[in-house]
Design a protein around this motif. Structure first.
Motif, PDB file in Angstrom:
ATOM      1  N   SER A  85     -21.430 -26.407  40.665  1.00  0.00           N
ATOM      2  CA  SER A  85     -21.734 -25.080  40.116  1.00  0.00           C
ATOM      3  C   SER A  85     -21.443 -25.054  38.621  1.00  0.00           C
ATOM      4  O   SER A  85     -20.555 -25.763  38.124  1.00  0.00           O
ATOM      5  N   PHE A  86     -22.217 -24.253  37.931  1.00  0.00           N
ATOM      6  CA  PHE A  86     -22.092 -24.033  36.498  1.00  0.00           C
ATOM      7  C   PHE A  86     -21.904 -22.536  36.316  1.00  0.00           C
ATOM      8  O   PHE A  86     -22.721 -21.738  36.787  1.00  0.00           O
ATOM      9  N   GLU A  87     -20.805 -22.146  35.689  1.00  0.00           N
ATOM     10  CA  GLU A  87     -20.535 -20.737  35.424  1.00  0.00           C
ATOM     11  C   GLU A  87     -20.366 -20.564  33.924  1.00  0.00           C
ATOM     12  O   GLU A  87     -19.557 -21.248  33.311  1.00  0.00           O
ATOM     13  N   GLN A  88     -21.127 -19.665  33.347  1.00  0.00           N
ATOM     14  CA  GLN A  88     -21.119 -19.436  31.908  1.00  0.00           C
ATOM     15  C   GLN A  88     -20.840 -17.960  31.638  1.00  0.00           C
ATOM     16  O   GLN A  88     -21.428 -17.090  32.274  1.00  0.00           O
ATOM     17  N   ALA A  89     -19.945 -17.706  30.702  1.00  0.00           N
ATOM     18  CA  ALA A  89     -19.664 -16.331  30.278  1.00  0.00           C
ATOM     19  C   ALA A  89     -19.485 -16.337  28.767  1.00  0.00           C
ATOM     20  O   ALA A  89     -18.800 -17.194  28.222  1.00  0.00           O
ATOM     21  N   ALA A  90     -20.123 -15.389  28.105  1.00  0.00           N
ATOM     22  CA  ALA A  90     -19.996 -15.270  26.648  1.00  0.00           C
ATOM     23  C   ALA A  90     -19.651 -13.833  26.294  1.00  0.00           C
ATOM     24  O   ALA A  90     -20.273 -12.898  26.791  1.00  0.00           O
ATOM     25  N   LYS A  91     -18.636 -13.692  25.451  1.00  0.00           N
ATOM     26  CA  LYS A  91     -18.265 -12.378  24.920  1.00  0.00           C
ATOM     27  C   LYS A  91     -18.755 -12.327  23.473  1.00  0.00           C
ATOM     28  O   LYS A  91     -18.381 -13.179  22.660  1.00  0.00           O
ATOM     29  N   ILE A  92     -19.562 -11.347  23.169  1.00  0.00           N
ATOM     30  CA  ILE A  92     -20.188 -11.236  21.855  1.00  0.00           C
ATOM     31  C   ILE A  92     -19.713  -9.944  21.207  1.00  0.00           C
ATOM     32  O   ILE A  92     -19.922  -8.858  21.746  1.00  0.00           O
ATOM     33  N   THR A  93     -19.069 -10.081  20.047  1.00  0.00           N
ATOM     34  CA  THR A  93     -18.519  -8.914  19.368  1.00  0.00           C
ATOM     35  C   THR A  93     -18.982  -8.903  17.920  1.00  0.00           C
ATOM     36  O   THR A  93     -18.694  -9.833  17.164  1.00  0.00           O
ATOM     37  N   ALA A  94     -19.690  -7.868  17.527  1.00  0.00           N
ATOM     38  CA  ALA A  94     -20.082  -7.678  16.128  1.00  0.00           C
ATOM     39  C   ALA A  94     -18.933  -6.967  15.419  1.00  0.00           C
ATOM     40  O   ALA A  94     -18.360  -6.019  15.942  1.00  0.00           O
ATOM     41  N   LEU A  95     -18.606  -7.451  14.242  1.00  0.00           N
ATOM     42  CA  LEU A  95     -17.462  -6.916  13.495  1.00  0.00           C
ATOM     43  C   LEU A  95     -17.961  -6.233  12.226  1.00  0.00           C
ATOM     44  O   LEU A  95     -17.743  -6.699  11.122  1.00  0.00           O
ATOM     45  N   CYS A  96     -18.649  -5.135  12.389  1.00  0.00           N
ATOM     46  CA  CYS A  96     -19.286  -4.453  11.246  1.00  0.00           C
ATOM     47  C   CYS A  96     -18.677  -3.085  10.991  1.00  0.00           C
ATOM     48  O   CYS A  96     -19.391  -2.125  10.689  1.00  0.00           O
ATOM     49  N   GLY A  97     -17.412  -2.957  11.142  1.00  0.00           N
ATOM     50  CA  GLY A  97     -16.791  -1.658  10.881  1.00  0.00           C
ATOM     51  C   GLY A  97     -17.342  -0.578  11.790  1.00  0.00           C
ATOM     52  O   GLY A  97     -17.508  -0.761  12.974  1.00  0.00           O
ATOM     53  N   GLY A  98     -17.686   0.574  11.221  1.00  0.00           N
ATOM     54  CA  GLY A  98     -18.109   1.717  12.018  1.00  0.00           C
ATOM     55  C   GLY A  98     -19.601   1.831  12.235  1.00  0.00           C
ATOM     56  O   GLY A  98     -20.069   2.857  12.692  1.00  0.00           O
ATOM     57  N   TRP A  99     -20.395   0.832  11.906  1.00  0.00           N
ATOM     58  CA  TRP A  99     -21.842   0.912  12.025  1.00  0.00           C
ATOM     59  C   TRP A  99     -22.260   0.549  13.440  1.00  0.00           C
ATOM     60  O   TRP A  99     -22.707  -0.554  13.729  1.00  0.00           O
TER      61      TRP A  99
END
Length: 198
Positions: free
Chosen positions: A124-138
């Protein structure tokens, strides 16, 4: 923050998958031509657990999400990813944790991939990605950037599986050829011993 997750099954043993994993970016994988270099920084084995820990720097050429191109005025960029992997021979798992270095002040992508056996012939292959944009309050820009990367992960998932399947198939052929060569060498050595004994 947005999360992408994916699971797949490879019809290969864990031993085959964990070995072929090191060849994932090899020349015969035409789905990974964006990877320019893979540099091993360190490799250690824990004497108590037997876990192989490897740190690698992966350099790839990827276009940036459209929203970032507009903000930064950039297009295709060499990007670097720091990967730490753990091969646990007792638990029979390969765990790879990676994080982008390039543009990480604007966008942070943390990905975890785990390979574990389902049975003697499947992994089995399990993939998880957490994606966070760091653009202040926009918030609107943050959402656009995160959505674009989730889409990219989704689009790349099928291509990645197809490429790794090709690497697995080639690895299996190479391994079979090596076994055949070893068998022939053993037969030849036995024939020489028999002739010498006669």
């Amino acid at each position: 923050m947005k999360v992408f997750s994916n699971t797949e099954t490879f019809n290969y043993s864990w031993e085959e998958v964990s070995t072929a994993n090191w060849r994932k970016y090899c020349p015969w994988n035409d789905k990974s031509t964006h990877v320019l270099a893979v540099d091993t920084i360190s490799r250690t084995v824990d004497p108590e657990t037997g876990i192989l820990r490897t740190e690698r720097l992966i350099t790839c050429k990827q276009s940036m999400p459209e929203i970032l191109k507009k903000i930064l005025g950039a297009g295709m960029e060499d990007q670097q990813v720091f990967e730490t992997s753990y091969v646990d021979p007792k638990q029979r798992t390969v765990t790879m944790v990676s994080e982008n270095i390039t543009w990480n002040n604007l966008l942070n992508v943390q990905e975890t991939v785990v390979y574990r056996p389902l049975n003697d012939h499947q992994t089995s292959f399990e993939q998880a990605a957490k994606i966070t944009a760091l653009c202040g309050g926009w918030q609107k820009i943050k959402n656009s950037m995160e959505d674009a990367l989730v889409k990219r992960f989704r689009d790349n998932a099928a291509r990645g599986k197809e490429g790794f399947e090709a690497v697995l198939a080639m690895s299996r052929r190479v391994f079979a050829e090596e076994q055949q060569r070893e068998k022939m060498m053993l037969i030849q050595a036995q024939a020489v011993n028999i002739r010498m004994a006669a």
